[in-house]
Each structure stands twice: as C-alpha cells, then as structure tokens.
Scaffold this motif. Structure first.
Motif, short mmCIF file in Angstrom:
data_model
loop_
_atom_site.label_atom_id
_atom_site.label_comp_id
_atom_site.label_asym_id
_atom_site.label_seq_id
_atom_site.Cartn_x
_atom_site.Cartn_y
_atom_site.Cartn_z
N HIS A 182 40.61 40.51 35.89
CA HIS A 182 39.16 40.70 35.83
C HIS A 182 38.64 41.23 37.17
O HIS A 182 37.55 40.88 37.61
CB HIS A 182 38.48 39.39 35.47
CG HIS A 182 38.94 38.82 34.16
ND1 HIS A 182 38.52 39.32 32.95
CD2 HIS A 182 39.80 37.83 33.88
CE1 HIS A 182 39.10 38.65 31.98
NE2 HIS A 182 39.88 37.74 32.51
N THR A 183 39.45 42.06 37.82
CA THR A 183 39.09 42.63 39.12
C THR A 183 39.02 44.14 39.02
O THR A 183 39.84 44.78 38.36
CB THR A 183 40.15 42.23 40.18
OG1 THR A 183 40.22 40.81 40.27
CG2 THR A 183 39.79 42.81 41.54
N SER A 184 38.01 44.71 39.68
CA SER A 184 37.91 46.16 39.81
C SER A 184 38.44 46.55 41.18
O SER A 184 38.05 45.96 42.19
CB SER A 184 36.45 46.62 39.67
OG SER A 184 35.95 46.38 38.38
N ILE A 185 39.33 47.53 41.22
CA ILE A 185 39.87 48.03 42.49
C ILE A 185 39.16 49.32 42.83
O ILE A 185 39.14 50.26 42.04
CB ILE A 185 41.39 48.25 42.39
CG1 ILE A 185 42.10 46.93 42.03
CG2 ILE A 185 41.94 48.79 43.70
CD1 ILE A 185 43.60 47.06 41.88
N ILE A 186 38.56 49.35 44.03
CA ILE A 186 37.79 50.51 44.48
C ILE A 186 38.61 51.26 45.53
O ILE A 186 38.93 50.70 46.59
CB ILE A 186 36.43 50.08 45.09
CG1 ILE A 186 35.73 49.05 44.18
CG2 ILE A 186 35.56 51.30 45.34
CD1 ILE A 186 35.44 49.52 42.79
N ILE A 187 38.93 52.52 45.27
CA ILE A 187 39.77 53.31 46.18
C ILE A 187 39.05 54.60 46.59
O ILE A 187 39.01 55.55 45.81
CB ILE A 187 41.13 53.67 45.54
CG1 ILE A 187 41.83 52.42 45.00
CG2 ILE A 187 42.02 54.38 46.55
CD1 ILE A 187 43.15 52.71 44.32
N PRO A 188 38.47 54.65 47.79
CA PRO A 188 37.96 55.93 48.29
C PRO A 188 39.15 56.83 48.62
O PRO A 188 40.15 56.37 49.19
CB PRO A 188 37.19 55.54 49.56
CG PRO A 188 36.96 54.05 49.44
CD PRO A 188 38.15 53.53 48.69
N PRO A 200 44.83 45.16 36.48
CA PRO A 200 43.42 44.93 36.81
C PRO A 200 42.51 45.48 35.74
O PRO A 200 42.91 46.31 34.92
CB PRO A 200 43.24 45.68 38.14
CG PRO A 200 44.29 46.74 38.11
CD PRO A 200 45.46 46.14 37.38
N ARG A 201 41.26 45.00 35.73
CA ARG A 201 40.30 45.44 34.72
C ARG A 201 40.11 46.95 34.78
O ARG A 201 40.05 47.64 33.76
CB ARG A 201 38.96 44.73 34.97
CG ARG A 201 37.82 45.17 34.05
CD ARG A 201 37.95 44.57 32.68
NE ARG A 201 36.83 44.88 31.83
CZ ARG A 201 35.68 44.22 31.80
NH1 ARG A 201 35.50 43.17 32.60
NH2 ARG A 201 34.71 44.57 30.99
N SER A 241 33.48 44.53 36.93
CA SER A 241 34.08 43.21 37.12
C SER A 241 33.27 42.37 38.09
O SER A 241 32.46 42.88 38.86
CB SER A 241 35.51 43.36 37.65
OG SER A 241 36.28 44.18 36.80
N GLN A 242 33.53 41.06 38.07
CA GLN A 242 32.86 40.14 38.98
C GLN A 242 33.51 40.11 40.35
O GLN A 242 32.93 39.60 41.30
CB GLN A 242 32.86 38.73 38.38
CG GLN A 242 32.10 38.62 37.07
CD GLN A 242 32.16 37.23 36.51
OE1 GLN A 242 31.88 36.24 37.18
NE2 GLN A 242 32.55 37.12 35.25
N GLN A 243 34.73 40.62 40.45
CA GLN A 243 35.43 40.72 41.72
C GLN A 243 35.77 42.17 42.00
O GLN A 243 36.08 42.93 41.07
CB GLN A 243 36.74 39.91 41.70
CG GLN A 243 36.55 38.44 41.87
CD GLN A 243 37.86 37.68 41.83
OE1 GLN A 243 37.86 36.49 42.05
NE2 GLN A 243 38.96 38.32 41.55
N MET A 256 36.45 40.69 47.38
CA MET A 256 35.17 39.98 47.44
C MET A 256 34.63 39.77 46.03
O MET A 256 35.04 40.43 45.09
CB MET A 256 34.13 40.80 48.24
CG MET A 256 34.44 41.04 49.68
SD MET A 256 33.12 42.03 50.44
CE MET A 256 31.70 40.98 50.19
N ARG A 257 33.66 38.84 45.94
CA ARG A 257 32.87 38.76 44.72
C ARG A 257 31.84 39.89 44.76
O ARG A 257 31.23 40.15 45.80
CB ARG A 257 32.15 37.42 44.62
CG ARG A 257 33.06 36.20 44.65
CD ARG A 257 32.27 34.91 44.60
NE ARG A 257 33.11 33.79 45.02
CZ ARG A 257 33.20 33.35 46.27
NH1 ARG A 257 32.48 33.91 47.23
NH2 ARG A 257 34.00 32.34 46.57
N LYS A 258 31.63 40.52 43.65
CA LYS A 258 30.69 41.64 43.60
C LYS A 258 29.28 41.18 43.98
O LYS A 258 28.56 41.88 44.71
CB LYS A 258 30.69 42.29 42.21
CG LYS A 258 29.76 43.48 42.08
CD LYS A 258 29.87 44.11 40.70
CE LYS A 258 28.91 45.28 40.55
NZ LYS A 258 29.03 45.94 39.22
#
Length: 364
Positions: A10-16, A44-45, A93-95, A182-184
């Motif tokens: 339930h995690t979103s991974i953010i990749i610039p 991951p989500r 996601s919440q994370q 982190m938590r969103k």
C-alpha cells in the motif's frame, strides 16, 4: 499507541528521473532501479516516475510490465523538489517512498521493513543504509556541523561502523531523499518539499520541518540499497541554496537539534512560508480533484447500476421476443400444415368433380 499498519503493498514509490545513464553504460539508471524494484513481493501499490523536459529516452520502452505511471512535472530545468511534490500529489497510497533513480535494492521485503517503523506515531520519516558500489557507506543518516548537514560515516567500510549492526532504528538529524519513506498526510501537512531548494537541501529541510513538529527521523541500517550518487545528475551544490538553508534554520537550529522533544511543536500552517504557495495551491487542487474523482466514482457506480438494470431489461425483452418468435414459428408451422391439408382436400375435390363430369359425358 501504535497506528494502523500499512505495508509495502500500500505504498507509492516516487522516482524523479532525468533518464540518464552512468558513465560508460548504455542502459538508463532508471531501468536498473525499476528492475531491482520488481523483486518486491508483494509489489508496491504503484510507482510514479516523474520526468521533465530534460528526460532522455522513452520510459514506455521498459515500463509496460510494472504498475507504473509516468508524469511530467512541468517546464524548466531539473527540480527534484517539484518532481517529488508532483509525484506525491498524484499518488494514491497513504505512504510514499521518495527514491532516486540511481539506487538499486535487493530483496523482497526491505520496503516492508521500513514501513514497520511508521507504526510508531512519533516517527515521521524512515531512511535506509545506502552504500557506494564498492560497499562503503554513502549514507547512514545526516547530522549537522556549524549549521550544515554532513553524512555520518561517509566513505567508511560498514565493518568499521558499529551502528550498522544496530538492532533498532537509529535516530538521526535528517535522512537523504534518495530513499525516504513517509506518511503522505505528514508530507502534505508540513508543506511538502520546498521549492526554495530545487536540487539540494530539500530533503534535509523536509526532515527538519518534521522534527519541528515533534516527529523523529530514523534510519534502519538493516535496509541497504546501493546508491550511485549523482550518477543521474551533476553533483553540484549551489552556494545560493546553502545560504537559503542557513537563513531558514539558523534562528532555532540549536534548540531543535539539542533537544527535539522540547522544540516548539508547530502547527502545520506555521511551517509554511511564502515559498510554499505552489505546494499549497497544488494540495488544494489535489483535494478538489479528489472530491471530483469521488463524485465521478459515484456517478460511474450509478451508471454501472443503471447499465446493469438496462442489460437485465434488455435480456428480458430478448427472452420475450424469442418466446414470441417461437410461438410465431409454431403458428406458421400449423398454418402451413393446414394450408397443405386444404390443398390436398382441394385436389381430392377437383379429382372427384372431374370424375363425375366424365361419367356424365360418357353416359350420354
């Protein structure tokens, strides 16, 4: 008091990403990073890859088999903070895990190990042990000397650093945004990444704002990733970013670092200076879009229900038409049989009549 557990699924991974390659290599750093993430189980989500005008190549060439969205952060030169904000705001996601595209991970549950620490409501951000390709330490947390951030134990072998074998997460002054969970809601509450720091210091500034809210920042040394530091962008720290960081934090730096528990627990709004107008505008826009999305989802659900009802009605009508056609076919069969019977009777009558006429003619 523990908070509800949210795992890596339930995690979103953010990749610039700028889509660049390491020296003397042809494969983009991003591809190596994503291939390492494909080992995560459960997956991951979502993975949100944020690109800009400088992006080299076509991400769709190798992203088709993963739960990935590619978004554009907007025009202008590479801006890590803006890219992260863009990715977090569209995440579902919440994370959120902020991750550099020049990192590579091993294992299936390392993200879950990081997520476990967010069960503690006092933990606001979780970092990891990052090593160079030669296995020496690049990051195991950030502390401060004369108001400037420094990486602890940088360049040392893990065998020389006792904290690498720590059984509990390490409390640190800050953690790098190369791998930061982190938590969103917490990310948004403190204003996200500051646009004042487009390339450097943004992650440290974010951690300090979390700490000023009373949160702890920790690093789990049992979670280890390889970091090809600055392989995806030039390793330049601009003097003006350094000066901005000093101006922002010099007034309450000592109190915050010496005893975070006694530092003023600021309200989220207190942490937002004019430089955060963009993130606040985007957050408001995100909230508005979320409301619209919820309305659209309700409308879609209503349309689906209506469509189901129409399909059921259509099916009933088709059954009725089929029954009617069957009855008509049966009636037509009966009519045909009757017509055949009448025709046969007519032939018989004509034959008898012809015979009578012949007999009368013959009798004369």
């Amino acid at each position: 008091m523990m908070i509800p557990h949210i795992g890596q699924a339930h995690t979103s991974i953010i990749i610039p990403s700028a889509g660049r390659t390491r020296t003397r290599q042809k494969t983009p750093m991003l591809k190596h990073c994503l291939e390492s993430l494909s080992s995560l189980n459960p997956a991951p989500r979502e993975i949100v890859v944020v690109i800009g005008d400088e992006y080299e190549g076509e991400p769709a060439d190798y992203l088709s088999k993963m739960p990935i969205r590619v978004v554009h952060r907007g025009p202008g030169p590479f801006d890590f903070s803006r890219a992260v904000n863009t990715g977090v705001l569209i995440s579902v996601s919440q994370q959120v895990l902020i991750l550099n595209d020049d990192t590579e991970a091993e294992g299936t549950i390392w993200l879950q190990q990081m997520a476990d620490h967010l069960q503690d409501p006092n933990v606001g951000a979780v970092g990891a042990l990052l090593t160079y390709p030669n296995a020496h330490i690049q990051h195991i947390g950030i502390e401060f000397e004369q108001g400037q951030p420094i990486h602890l134990c940088r360049g040392k072998s893990p065998n020389e650093v006792p904290m690498v074998t720590a059984s509990e997460p390490i409390n640190v002054g800050a953690a790098t945004g190369a791998c930061l969970l982190m938590r969103k809601n917490d990310f948004l509450a403190v204003g996200g990444m500051s646009p004042e720091f487009p390339v450097s210091y943004g992650d440290v500034d974010l951690c300090l704002r979390l700490r000023r809210c009373g949160f702890r920042v920790v690093v789990d040394p049992k979670v280890q990733l390889t970091h090809h530091e600055s392989s995806s962008r030039p390793p330049i720290i601009e003097d003006w970013e350094k000066e901005r960081f000093t101006r922002r934090w010099s007034s309450n730096f000592e109190q915050l670092l010496k005893n975070p528990s006694t530092a003023p627990r600021a309200k989220p709004a207190d942490l937002l200076d004019p430089s955060h107008e963009e993130i606040m505008r985007l957050r408001d826009q995100n909230i508005a879009l979320a409301v619209q999305l919820e309305g659209l989802r309700s409308h879609i659900a209503s349309l689906r229900w209506s469509l189901t009802e129409q399909e059921n009605t259509l099916r009933e009508w088709k059954d009725r038409v089929s029954e009617r056609d069957t009855r008509i076919a049966e009636r037509d069969t009966r009519i045909a049989e009757r017509d055949n019977l009448l025709a046969e009777k007519n032939r018989q009558l004509e034959a008898r009549l012809s015979n009578r006429i012949r007999r009368k003619l013959n009798s004369r």
